[in-house]
Write a protein that holds these residues in place. Structure first.
Motif, short mmCIF file in Angstrom:
data_model
loop_
_atom_site.label_atom_id
_atom_site.label_comp_id
_atom_site.label_asym_id
_atom_site.label_seq_id
_atom_site.Cartn_x
_atom_site.Cartn_y
_atom_site.Cartn_z
N HIS A 47 0.83 -1.20 0.00
CA HIS A 47 0.00 0.00 0.00
C HIS A 47 0.87 1.25 0.00
N GLY A 48 1.78 1.33 0.95
CA GLY A 48 2.61 2.52 1.08
C GLY A 48 3.47 2.79 -0.14
N LYS A 49 4.04 1.73 -0.69
CA LYS A 49 4.92 1.91 -1.85
C LYS A 49 4.14 2.38 -3.07
N ARG A 50 2.95 1.83 -3.25
CA ARG A 50 2.16 2.22 -4.42
C ARG A 50 1.65 3.66 -4.31
N ILE A 51 1.26 4.09 -3.12
CA ILE A 51 0.81 5.48 -3.00
C ILE A 51 1.98 6.43 -3.22
N ASN A 52 3.17 6.06 -2.75
CA ASN A 52 4.35 6.90 -3.00
C ASN A 52 4.67 6.98 -4.49
N ASP A 73 0.28 13.82 2.36
CA ASP A 73 -0.03 12.40 2.45
C ASP A 73 0.40 11.83 3.80
N PRO A 74 -0.61 11.40 4.55
CA PRO A 74 -2.04 11.65 4.36
C PRO A 74 -2.44 12.96 5.04
N GLU A 179 3.32 -0.71 -11.05
CA GLU A 179 3.65 -2.13 -10.88
C GLU A 179 5.09 -2.42 -11.26
N LEU A 180 5.64 -1.67 -12.21
CA LEU A 180 7.07 -1.79 -12.52
C LEU A 180 7.88 -1.42 -11.29
N GLY A 181 7.46 -0.35 -10.62
CA GLY A 181 8.15 0.06 -9.40
C GLY A 181 8.06 -0.96 -8.30
N TRP A 182 6.90 -1.60 -8.18
CA TRP A 182 6.73 -2.62 -7.15
C TRP A 182 7.62 -3.83 -7.43
N ASN A 183 7.68 -4.24 -8.70
CA ASN A 183 8.40 -5.46 -9.04
C ASN A 183 9.89 -5.27 -9.28
N GLN A 184 10.29 -4.10 -9.78
CA GLN A 184 11.70 -3.91 -10.13
C GLN A 184 12.36 -2.73 -9.40
N GLY A 185 11.60 -2.02 -8.61
CA GLY A 185 12.18 -0.94 -7.82
C GLY A 185 11.64 0.42 -8.21
N SER A 186 11.37 1.24 -7.21
CA SER A 186 10.77 2.56 -7.43
C SER A 186 11.67 3.46 -8.27
N SER A 187 12.96 3.51 -7.93
CA SER A 187 13.84 4.45 -8.62
C SER A 187 13.95 4.11 -10.11
N LEU A 188 13.99 2.82 -10.43
CA LEU A 188 14.05 2.42 -11.84
C LEU A 188 12.79 2.85 -12.58
N ALA A 189 11.64 2.59 -11.98
CA ALA A 189 10.37 2.94 -12.63
C ALA A 189 10.25 4.44 -12.83
N LEU A 190 10.62 5.21 -11.83
CA LEU A 190 10.50 6.66 -11.93
C LEU A 190 11.48 7.24 -12.95
N ARG A 191 12.68 6.68 -13.01
CA ARG A 191 13.65 7.14 -14.02
C ARG A 191 13.13 6.87 -15.43
#
Length: 200
Positions: A47-52, A73-74, A179-191
């Motif tokens: 939950h926390g990771k996805r909202i971030n 938040d929140p 979901e990319l961030g959840w499975n492979q890491g937030s920084s990778l997905a955001l980049r």
């Protein structure tokens, strides 16, 4: 059945559990809110990771568009005696200047946020709970799907497009990168998201 221990100072529950106090008066709500027990959740990492991630994706778009914002938040949003909600995240964009420097936001005099975001995992968002607050746009993310609700005169209506970002396919892009961030890491997905030449 979940057994909990509750008094004015403590509440014990397992991670991911949510406690709802039904059939309470507004005075009960205010009292529990002051004790920080009005809506208690021991959030799961999912939950926390996805909202971030959702909040960070919004910020990337706003930076690209050269827009200023305030994100909470929140936060507790309420109209005393009528309604109260705690979105997982919300953004003031068009109305950001109206709430700068305020310790408390009072929706009887202050504008509502332009966007509220909820992530549903252990509970379901009641869209009708937002009706009286008249937040222009509400996003609800659940099971790799993002639903967009726009406030109209007769209440919230589900929409395929965002009012704030009408030229961006939010419903398609955001679940993919969350979901990319959840499975492979937030920084990778955001980049990767930030590297897109356009967000269409």
């Amino acid at each position: 059945m979940l057994l909990i221990t509750l008094n004015e100072n403590t509440l014990s529950l397992s991670p991911g559990s949510q406690v709802i106090f039904p059939h309470q008066t507004w005075e009960d709500y205010e009292r529990l809110l002051s004790l920080r027990l009005q809506r208690l959740m021991s959030p799961l990492p999912s939950h926390g990771k996805r909202i971030n991630l959702l909040s960070d994706l919004v910020k990337i778009i706003l930076r690209r568009q050269g827009k200023d914002w305030e994100c909470f938040d929140p936060i507790t949003l309420k109209i005393t005696g009528e309604a109260g909600v705690e979105p997982d995240s919300c953004f003031y964009i068009d109305n950001r200047e109206a709430i700068l420097g305020k310790e408390r936001i009072d929706l009887t005099v202050d504008p509502p946020p332009d966007l509220a975001i909820e992530v549903d995992f252990t509970s379901l968002t009641d869209v009708e709970a937002y009706q009286l607050l008249k937040i222009p746009e509400l996003w609800v993310y659940r099971r790799e799907e993002l639903k967009i609700y726009l406030f109209r005169e007769d209440g919230y209506q589900e929409s395929e497009n965002s009012r704030l970002f009408p030229d961006i396919n939010i419903k398609k892009l955001f679940p993919y990168y969350v979901e990319l961030g959840w499975n492979q890491g937030s920084s990778l997905a955001l980049r990767q998201f930030e590297a897109l030449e356009n967000f269409s």
